[in-house]
Scaffold this active site. Sequence first.
Site, PDB file in Angstrom:
ATOM      1  N   HIS A 147       0.835  -1.213   0.000  1.00  0.00           N
ATOM      2  CA  HIS A 147       0.000   0.000   0.000  1.00  0.00           C
ATOM      3  C   HIS A 147       0.866   1.258   0.000  1.00  0.00           C
ATOM      4  O   HIS A 147       1.476   1.624   1.004  1.00  0.00           O
ATOM      5  CB  HIS A 147      -0.927   0.025   1.215  1.00  0.00           C
ATOM      6  N   HIS A 203       1.494   5.354  -2.180  1.00  0.00           N
ATOM      7  CA  HIS A 203       1.004   6.392  -3.109  1.00  0.00           C
ATOM      8  C   HIS A 203       2.225   6.997  -3.804  1.00  0.00           C
ATOM      9  O   HIS A 203       2.783   7.989  -3.354  1.00  0.00           O
ATOM     10  CB  HIS A 203       0.220   7.465  -2.353  1.00  0.00           C
ATOM     11  N   GLN A 258      -9.386   9.207  -5.694  1.00  0.00           N
ATOM     12  CA  GLN A 258      -9.094   9.896  -4.418  1.00  0.00           C
ATOM     13  C   GLN A 258     -10.237  10.812  -3.948  1.00  0.00           C
ATOM     14  O   GLN A 258     -10.543  10.891  -2.773  1.00  0.00           O
ATOM     15  CB  GLN A 258      -7.808  10.732  -4.581  1.00  0.00           C
ATOM     16  N   HIS A 286      -9.330   1.755  -0.335  1.00  0.00           N
ATOM     17  CA  HIS A 286      -9.267   2.479   0.928  1.00  0.00           C
ATOM     18  C   HIS A 286     -10.671   2.328   1.522  1.00  0.00           C
ATOM     19  O   HIS A 286     -11.648   2.730   0.889  1.00  0.00           O
ATOM     20  CB  HIS A 286      -8.984   3.952   0.694  1.00  0.00           C
ATOM     21  N   GLU A 290     -11.461   4.465   6.304  1.00  0.00           N
ATOM     22  CA  GLU A 290     -10.313   5.116   6.947  1.00  0.00           C
ATOM     23  C   GLU A 290     -10.865   6.310   7.725  1.00  0.00           C
ATOM     24  O   GLU A 290     -10.743   7.468   7.314  1.00  0.00           O
ATOM     25  CB  GLU A 290      -9.276   5.569   5.913  1.00  0.00           C
ATOM     26  N   ASP A 327       2.280   3.334   2.909  1.00  0.00           N
ATOM     27  CA  ASP A 327       1.259   4.324   2.561  1.00  0.00           C
ATOM     28  C   ASP A 327       1.852   5.621   2.007  1.00  0.00           C
ATOM     29  O   ASP A 327       1.558   5.999   0.880  1.00  0.00           O
ATOM     30  CB  ASP A 327       0.346   4.613   3.767  1.00  0.00           C
ATOM     31  N   TRP A 355       0.425  14.031   3.266  1.00  0.00           N
ATOM     32  CA  TRP A 355      -0.160  13.403   4.454  1.00  0.00           C
ATOM     33  C   TRP A 355       0.855  13.083   5.526  1.00  0.00           C
ATOM     34  O   TRP A 355       0.509  12.858   6.672  1.00  0.00           O
ATOM     35  CB  TRP A 355      -0.890  12.109   4.053  1.00  0.00           C
TER      36      TRP A 355
HETATM   37 FE   FE2 Z   1      -3.554   5.124   1.254  1.00  0.00          FE
END
Ligand code: FE2
Length: 436
Positions: free
Chosen positions: A57, A59, A152, A210, A213, A309, A315
Amino acid sequence: MIDLILRGGNLPDGRHGVDIGIAGERIVAVEPNLAAKAGREIDVAGCLVSPPFVDAHFHMDATLSLGRPRLNRSGTLLEGIALWGELKPLLTVEALIERALAYCDWAVARGLLAVRSHVDVCDPRLLAVEALVDVRRRVKPYLDLQLVAFPQDGYYRSPGAPEQLRRALDMGVEVVGGIPHFERTMADGAASVRALCELAAERGLMVDMHCDESDDPMSRHVETLAAETVRLGLHGRVTGSHLTSMHSMDNYYASKLIALMTEARLNVVANPLINITLQGRQDTYPKRRGLTRVKEQMAAGLAVAFGQDCAMDPWYSLGSGDMLEVAHMGLHVGQLTGLEEMAACFRAVTETPARIMGLDGYGLAPGCYADCVVLQANDPVEAIRLRAARRYVLRRGRVIAEAPPAVSRLSLPGRPQAVDFRRAAATASEKGRAPG
Ligand code: FE2
């Protein structure tokens, strides 16, 4: 004809002093005291030889973009999503490729040789898809990159997302993604799960969403995802990522849900570095940890992996592609300190995500690809404890990264001159001591 032998290593399953013989791109022998000779031999005694790290996982379209166009002031998930929305119009294919390749260099140096990356499809230009499809081809000789079409900004909430997601699949993206908890309503979220699972079934693809979350104990998208998996016969091909709402759910409901997930053979990817920082933000004290119920999911026999992630993106300001750091955090946050649980944490960044991604020829057995990482640690738990140095990284039988041993030099009277943080062998006096 053997080209390379790794001599005397320890394996994750507990075997010690094992030789690994490699011919061309494949492992051909795994046994103690291999009689053959090879053109090159590497002494790996006292080191753990593991199949490479795998991150199920990530991005990669956002990685290493930290500070562009500005920093995340609150450090929250929602400001991160807003910030990514500000960056999207400024993206170029060239910059996306450059950042992704830089991260792949880090990954290789860390022994991370397979990554499943979500790629945002909520930009009508699909620049990130174009860039990462190109990156996947470029890195193929040394890293397996698998792409997930990820809406997203919401499959229904973002205008154009359904069409763009299909176009991304047509461009060669392999896995169907989703984000039901970010749709406008619970009903829209459930509808998106149904539509996306049907799309995957039609095209014969895997799913990785996802899912939930959030800290909302009433969010029910994991349930829908598992139920749709069963309805469409997608058992074992669907992954729920994050699943943090499960942390906050009622215990009775969670136990019922885990039984349904088991029926669906739903795979789980928890992302401990990110969720320990992003979840529970509206709590005062006590603050929830926000990690999904890893201990109970593992105990139920589900495939549970840990993902990185994010690394230096809107993030998360930290991260370096080190899957041992990810396992270390997962072990702590999940209180996974039982002996078998600690071993499972190592598998959660190696063989379990490899299985979730369906990697071909992965493992340390004759016939597998000669891909591995040699760690300066005696065993998997020690590798996590030390975030051990990657002495050698091999891909298809070739050393593609190496690092010197991590040793500190001391100048202390009466003490050794060098410190290596591995557990020392038992001393003669300890061996002779009676138990208790
Ligand atoms: Fe993610």
